[in-house]
Design a protein around this motif. Structure first.
Motif: not given
Lengths: 295, 295
Positions: A36-39, A41-42, A45, A54, A132
């Motif tokens: 998951s690229s969203a994970s 990126v998070r 952050e 990747t 998170e």
């Protein structure tokens, strides 16, 4: 100190490992890889990782520690992708809940590089998931079981152990087979039993009424039935043989108790309940003593 | 306001009822009766009861409310002892976890006075027991199931309901049969399953190793296996028929899942796990909403 750590899977388990390593000053540069690229990126952050990769092959270039914290079913594919590119001095370890299948996958994918793979299993979790949920102190006082292979170099095994200790964990050692038999009994079987109960109740025509009267005993008993179906499907299949042994023993136990209930054999039932209560109270007391020692 | 309340059993359940009644200003004088004179003396010291009685027949003289909070297996003997001496205006109620057997015992012991018996079951508990564990607010926000009998006078049923409401409880109404079927499913079966698991593990030759690796999932799943063997023997036998139905359904469910594991049928297992997870998360969310409303 590792120069470059690559973490596959930056959720609760992998993310907490990265945070703990960084806090202990054991990692110069941490790279995250995942589906998951969203994970990813998070995670960047949140300061869990320094960089996102990747391509698994490129990611391990120059790495001296690789942690597999992705779902266990992906182990073989990940190891196959990195095997040709793995530096000779890199140690690969994992955080999978089953070990026999992981070792089999590693032997298949790593071939002659199997000595570089030191399998492990941190006994830690939370109900939350994803980057998170990651905590730098998730592993403090928790057990990590290392299931070393005959091919491993002793110094690599000790380095993995020392790395987990730097994260606050307490090291235990079992063979992969011992590990899987133990966790089939105290973890995988209870999960199957809890899923079975909740699905059984949910399938009844008056399920809504039943759930309405479920109270704190039900809440505790079924908490693990809130776990990820995908993860537990994989664990169930990965540890199939040891789990079948446990399910069969449990079915025999329950069938025998069913007969005692049918016979209104209060003495036999009370004997089982008392044995269970005694063992449960002793276990809880021992855990409390252990936790006081660690804190 | 009751002039004289007699409580049989001054432990967690009966003691908390007495404390809550007193706090609500619903009882002028509270008398405790029980098997253990040490518990009665302690209950008096703690201000739970005003007086101790040793003879059940004398205790109910002049009583207008009698609460049975002793182990369910004693119900018949207690009711037989008080029946000839029970004032015509007295209401008798109970706090037993099973209702079919309690009603049968009451019919046998009370005979023509059965209309005075309004059965109930407060859904509340703590891990601690005895008068020391009693709390004036144990029942606040908790369910009390009243399983009224056809013979009961409506005003007596409403008076019992209002008394529990004064203790902070929320009233639910089921027939004794409905009650026993519901609790066989969401309470009695989980207790049997948890006792079965812990006894199963405790009986293995490597039990000490197994318990060493048991973690938080095991802790929650088996918490109810720390419950009183005597109490759960009685509940098991008292609710035998409904419980056998549930045990048989569960055995069928687990046998079918055993086959899916043996067949490595990941899709079928994941479907069950997902159904259970969905139901468990929905239930937990509904409970949270209900608790927010009450607080």
């Amino acid at each position: 100190m590792f120069k470059k750590v690559v973490v596959f899977g930056v959720g609760l388990i992998g993310g907490s490992f990265a945070l703990a390593l960084r806090r202990a000053g054991k990692a110069e540069h941490i790279v995250g890889v995942g589906r998951s690229s969203a994970s990813l990126v998070r995670a960047k952050e949140l300061g869990i990782i320094d960089a996102v990769a990747t391509d698994p092959a490129l990611a391990v270039d120059g790495a001296d520690l690789v942690m597999l914290a992705a779902p266990v079913a992906q182990t073989e594919a990940i190891l196959a992708a990195i095997a040709p590119h793995l530096p000779a001095n890199a140690i690969v370890t994992d955080a999978g809940s089953t070990k026999g299948d992981v070792v089999a996958a590693a032997r298949k994918s790593l071939g002659g590089k199997i000595a570089q793979f030191v399998p492990g299993h941190p006994i830690a979790g939370r109900e939350m998931h994803g980057p998170e949920a990651a905590l730098a102190d998730l592993y403090v006082g928790k057990k990590v079981v290392i299931t070393a292979l005959p091919e491993n170099r002793g110094e690599d095994v000790e380095r993995v152990a020392a790395t987990w200790q730097a994260c606050g964990a307490v090291i235990h050692r079992l063979s992969p087979q011992e590990h899987d038999a133990v966790f089939a009994s105290v973890s995988h079987l209870p999960h199957v039993l809890a899923f079975a109960l909740v699905d059984d109740i949910a399938g009844k025509p008056h399920a809504a009424t039943l759930f309405q009267y479920a109270a704190s005993g039900f809440r505790d008993f079924t908490r693990i039935a809130g776990s990820s179906p995908e993860m537990w499907r994989d664990i169930t299949l990965a540890n199939r043989d040891a789990l079948l042994t446990e399910v069969d023993a449990y079915l025999a136990q329950l069938t025998s108790m069913r007969q005692m209930i049918a016979d209104s054999d209060g003495a036999a039932l009370e004997k089982i309940y008392a044995s269970a209560q005694h063992a449960r109270l002793q276990w809880a007391a021992a855990i409390e003593v252990a936790e006081r020692k660690e804190s």
